[in-house]
Design a protein around this motif. Structure first.
Motif, PDB file in Angstrom:
ATOM      1  N   UNK A  19      -9.681  42.159 -22.648  1.00  0.00           N
ATOM      2  CA  UNK A  19      -8.902  42.416 -23.856  1.00  0.00           C
ATOM      3  C   UNK A  19      -9.543  43.542 -24.665  1.00  0.00           C
ATOM      4  N   UNK A  20     -10.864  43.476 -24.820  1.00  0.00           N
ATOM      5  CA  UNK A  20     -11.571  44.508 -25.561  1.00  0.00           C
ATOM      6  C   UNK A  20     -11.468  45.870 -24.878  1.00  0.00           C
ATOM      7  N   UNK A  21     -11.325  45.870 -23.565  1.00  0.00           N
ATOM      8  CA  UNK A  21     -11.202  47.119 -22.814  1.00  0.00           C
ATOM      9  C   UNK A  21      -9.770  47.642 -22.816  1.00  0.00           C
ATOM     10  N   UNK A  22      -8.863  46.880 -23.421  1.00  0.00           N
ATOM     11  CA  UNK A  22      -7.472  47.325 -23.492  1.00  0.00           C
ATOM     12  C   UNK A  22      -6.679  47.037 -22.232  1.00  0.00           C
ATOM     13  N   UNK A  23      -7.199  46.164 -21.381  1.00  0.00           N
ATOM     14  CA  UNK A  23      -6.507  45.812 -20.144  1.00  0.00           C
ATOM     15  C   UNK A  23      -5.466  44.742 -20.445  1.00  0.00           C
ATOM     16  N   UNK A  24      -4.243  45.005 -20.036  1.00  0.00           N
ATOM     17  CA  UNK A  24      -3.149  44.065 -20.272  1.00  0.00           C
ATOM     18  C   UNK A  24      -3.086  43.094 -19.091  1.00  0.00           C
ATOM     19  N   UNK A  25      -3.013  41.786 -19.349  1.00  0.00           N
ATOM     20  CA  UNK A  25      -2.911  40.816 -18.256  1.00  0.00           C
ATOM     21  C   UNK A  25      -1.653  41.083 -17.413  1.00  0.00           C
ATOM     22  N   UNK A  26      -1.750  40.807 -16.135  1.00  0.00           N
ATOM     23  CA  UNK A  26      -0.630  41.032 -15.212  1.00  0.00           C
ATOM     24  C   UNK A  26       0.619  40.294 -15.676  1.00  0.00           C
ATOM     25  N   UNK A  27       0.437  39.111 -16.230  1.00  0.00           N
ATOM     26  CA  UNK A  27       1.584  38.310 -16.668  1.00  0.00           C
ATOM     27  C   UNK A  27       2.400  39.041 -17.738  1.00  0.00           C
ATOM     28  N   UNK A  28       1.715  39.726 -18.639  1.00  0.00           N
ATOM     29  CA  UNK A  28       2.403  40.475 -19.695  1.00  0.00           C
ATOM     30  C   UNK A  28       3.190  41.635 -19.077  1.00  0.00           C
ATOM     31  N   UNK A  29       2.583  42.310 -18.133  1.00  0.00           N
ATOM     32  CA  UNK A  29       3.279  43.391 -17.422  1.00  0.00           C
ATOM     33  C   UNK A  29       4.533  42.847 -16.733  1.00  0.00           C
ATOM     34  N   UNK A  30       4.410  41.658 -16.148  1.00  0.00           N
ATOM     35  CA  UNK A  30       5.556  41.064 -15.441  1.00  0.00           C
ATOM     36  C   UNK A  30       6.682  40.738 -16.413  1.00  0.00           C
ATOM     37  N   UNK A  31       6.336  40.285 -17.623  1.00  0.00           N
ATOM     38  CA  UNK A  31       7.375  39.989 -18.611  1.00  0.00           C
ATOM     39  C   UNK A  31       8.093  41.267 -19.047  1.00  0.00           C
ATOM     40  N   UNK A  32       7.338  42.352 -19.164  1.00  0.00           N
ATOM     41  CA  UNK A  32       7.968  43.643 -19.501  1.00  0.00           C
ATOM     42  C   UNK A  32       8.890  44.101 -18.371  1.00  0.00           C
ATOM     43  N   UNK A  33       8.401  43.950 -17.136  1.00  0.00           N
ATOM     44  CA  UNK A  33       9.213  44.326 -15.973  1.00  0.00           C
ATOM     45  C   UNK A  33      10.477  43.457 -15.906  1.00  0.00           C
ATOM     46  N   UNK A  34      10.328  42.202 -16.239  1.00  0.00           N
ATOM     47  CA  UNK A  34      11.469  41.280 -16.240  1.00  0.00           C
ATOM     48  C   UNK A  34      12.536  41.731 -17.243  1.00  0.00           C
ATOM     49  N   UNK A  35      12.104  42.104 -18.423  1.00  0.00           N
ATOM     50  CA  UNK A  35      13.037  42.585 -19.438  1.00  0.00           C
ATOM     51  C   UNK A  35      13.735  43.861 -18.976  1.00  0.00           C
ATOM     52  N   UNK A  36      12.978  44.746 -18.339  1.00  0.00           N
ATOM     53  CA  UNK A  36      13.559  45.994 -17.828  1.00  0.00           C
ATOM     54  C   UNK A  36      14.595  45.703 -16.738  1.00  0.00           C
ATOM     55  N   UNK A  37      14.267  44.780 -15.840  1.00  0.00           N
ATOM     56  CA  UNK A  37      15.210  44.428 -14.774  1.00  0.00           C
ATOM     57  C   UNK A  37      16.490  43.822 -15.341  1.00  0.00           C
ATOM     58  N   UNK A  38      16.354  42.953 -16.338  1.00  0.00           N
ATOM     59  CA  UNK A  38      17.545  42.351 -16.945  1.00  0.00           C
ATOM     60  C   UNK A  38      18.439  43.416 -17.574  1.00  0.00           C
ATOM     61  N   UNK A  39      17.826  44.379 -18.247  1.00  0.00           N
ATOM     62  CA  UNK A  39      18.599  45.461 -18.858  1.00  0.00           C
ATOM     63  C   UNK A  39      19.259  46.320 -17.786  1.00  0.00           C
TER      64      UNK A  39
END
Length: 75
Positions: A5-25
């Motif tokens: 988190x301190x290094x600014x690394x986003x967890x894979x799960x968060x990336x997947x939720x963003x990808x999910x929103x993009x796919x739905x759109x």
């Protein structure tokens, strides 16, 4: 996790939720039935991946029951 988190690394799960929103759109915007179906299949796979990961986070290794029901006998 704090180090990531301190290094600014986003967890894979968060990336997947963003990808999910993009796919739905993208599904909503798709006009070609074949393209829409392909996007829907990608969404289904991604949602399964997310569900499995969330389940694994809720039940860390070694704490899961193996689905075996052990009878309780009082002696």
């Amino acid at each position: 996790m704090k180090i990531l988190k301190d290094a600014g690394v986003v967890p894979a799960e968060i990336e997947w939720f963003h990808e999910r929103a993009h796919l739905k759109a993208s599904i909503e915007a798709a006009t070609d039935p074949t393209e829409r179906r392909q996007l829907q299949l990608k969404l289904i796979e991604l949602e399964q991946k997310i569900a499995l990961r969330l389940e694994a986070l809720q039940h860390p290794a070694g704490h899961r029951s193996a689905g075996i029901v052990r009878p309780f006998f009082s002696e």
